[in-house]
Motif scaffolding. Sequence first.
Motif, short mmCIF file in Angstrom:
data_model
loop_
_atom_site.label_atom_id
_atom_site.label_comp_id
_atom_site.label_asym_id
_atom_site.label_seq_id
_atom_site.Cartn_x
_atom_site.Cartn_y
_atom_site.Cartn_z
N ALA A 169 0.84 -1.20 0.00
CA ALA A 169 0.00 0.00 0.00
C ALA A 169 0.87 1.25 0.00
O ALA A 169 0.59 2.22 -0.69
CB ALA A 169 -0.93 0.00 1.21
N ARG A 198 1.32 4.54 -3.05
CA ARG A 198 0.96 5.94 -2.79
C ARG A 198 1.54 6.89 -3.82
O ARG A 198 0.96 7.92 -4.11
CB ARG A 198 1.48 6.37 -1.42
N PHE A 250 -8.63 4.51 -14.15
CA PHE A 250 -9.24 3.28 -14.69
C PHE A 250 -10.17 3.57 -15.85
O PHE A 250 -10.74 4.65 -15.96
CB PHE A 250 -10.03 2.57 -13.58
N ALA A 303 -9.60 0.85 -6.81
CA ALA A 303 -9.31 2.28 -6.80
C ALA A 303 -8.74 2.69 -5.45
O ALA A 303 -7.79 3.46 -5.38
CB ALA A 303 -10.57 3.08 -7.11
N SER A 356 -7.14 0.72 -3.30
CA SER A 356 -5.78 0.17 -3.20
C SER A 356 -4.80 1.03 -3.98
O SER A 356 -3.71 1.32 -3.51
CB SER A 356 -5.73 -1.25 -3.76
N ALA A 357 -5.21 1.42 -5.19
CA ALA A 357 -4.32 2.20 -6.05
C ALA A 357 -3.97 3.54 -5.40
O ALA A 357 -2.92 4.11 -5.68
CB ALA A 357 -4.96 2.43 -7.41
N LEU A 358 -4.84 4.03 -4.51
CA LEU A 358 -4.55 5.28 -3.82
C LEU A 358 -3.69 5.04 -2.59
O LEU A 358 -3.35 5.97 -1.87
CB LEU A 358 -5.86 5.96 -3.39
N GLY A 359 -3.36 3.78 -2.33
CA GLY A 359 -2.47 3.47 -1.20
C GLY A 359 -3.21 3.17 0.09
O GLY A 359 -2.60 3.14 1.16
#
Lengths: 261, 302
Positions: free
Chosen positions: A94, A98, A104, B180, B182-185
């Motif tokens: 995670a 960041r 998407f 989405a 997860s992709a943002l951390g």
Amino acid sequence: MTEPEQSRPTPMVSAQGVHKSFGALEVLKGITLDVAPGEVMCLVGPSGSGKSTFLRCINHLETVNAGRLYVDGVLVGYHERRGKLHEMHPRDAARQRRTIGMVFQRFNLFPHMTALENIAEAPVVVQGRRKAEAATQARDLLARVGLADKAQAYPAQLSGGQQQRVAIARALAMQPRLMLFDEPTSALDPELVGEVLDVMRQLADEGMTMIVVTHEMGFAREVGDQLVFMDAGVVVEAGPPRAVLADPQHERTRAFLSKVL
Amino acid sequence: MTDPSTPIKAVPLRRPGRWISAAVLVTLLFLFAWGAATNDAYDWPTYGKYLFDQRISAAALVTLELTVIAMVIAVVLGVLLAVMRLSDNPVLRGLSWLYLWFFRGTPVYVQLVFWGLITSIYQQVRIGIPWGPSFVTFDVREVGSAFMFAFIGLGLNEAAYMAEIVRAGIRSVDEGQTEAASALGMTWLQTMRRIVLPQAMRVIIPPTGNEVISMLKTTSLVVAIPLTTELYSRARAIATPIFRVIPLLLVAATWYLVMTSVLMVAQYYLERHFSRGSSRTMSSRQLAALAKAQEQPPGGGS
């Protein structure tokens, strides 16, 4: 550990023989490519060629089965200690994500939040920034993508193009060093494609490193620094977009381009 | 020729079927009410006398307490079981399945009788090292009360049903949302709390409302433990010595109805809260803002 050459800067993304399988199906069969900082790479190819899977490997939404993938010189998805790879804790994965923004095909905005809340969410929750500060930044970003008046709108009340622009702003809010675009305009009505591409072009002009999976050859030609044509899990051809589009070297590239151009 | 821009004024469609069916049903309802009002078996004077009896309202409070505590246990445990059921860990998945299998597969009445007998099965609870020394010892008979066993029994049973409701809710959220996030951390916990569960609530709340109302009435089964301070048992207890069962059942029914009505109102507001953003329909405030923007010369907005 592969040491990057002294003369060149560390590539933002470096893929070395990346393989990915889903069960018995091998989707990526050894992808090797570099993306330099500030470069815009466009990935094109027929559907099922593995473009999206490769993109998803870069921020570890998928785990690579063989080969190495580095983002900014750091191995993705594994820790390497004394020549051995260790699975990465989801918390560390995670943390890696960041600094990588992702956009998407289907936008994936959070429907229960307004446009502003969508953008301010991750900076507050993930980076622990103050709400007021995150909201100010969100307003700036909305203005940057031309949606200053839509702060209080929910995603369902926005057109596809507007939603995708909010999604780009949401990714930018994390101040990423790399942006991944997974067919960002494929789900849009034709008249809405332009507004999203304009935002992406502006981003490229500002020097953002971008990897764009797209079918928009016009965008690839004008904005891309590198065009990579993938088919059946391998890179068939790569080079400057104008050169590849004007004079493809491989039969498969020619066949694909004749269908989309 | 009429001007095509005049607003349409059409003659409304006639609907005789509606009028006839409404007349028939209202008549039937009136006949029933008339019959009930004049039937001595209902004994309305006794009904009126006991409707606001203090013992009844105290018993209604016990019913409400049981409902609330049991549902809180059920929701918390249900979320936990649902998450276990959806986890990658096969042990947790199996345990969750086993729990559901047992608590859904046996009647709640049987479970409550069992909880009533628990003190004769387990006299002491020891917390310590298995087969080794114990640090704390509880005497079950001392610590437990009929009320406690009642809400534990009801709560554990209900948790199995809540687990399935929560699982359905979580599954209803599009996979793209998790990606989405997860992709943002975001970590798994942040994704659950901020993104998935708030959206799952839309699917979770209506059946949970059902469960709360169902629980309110299921509390009448705790007589199996036995716990006799809740509404139904108390109404029966008052009715028996004075031979007035029917009016006191009506009293109990009235209280149940009032309580479920209040719960339905609460559900309406909860649903409204969690449906934010789910509709394209704009609020009157948003529409007014748009209309205002339209009046302004072009170039001001998007």
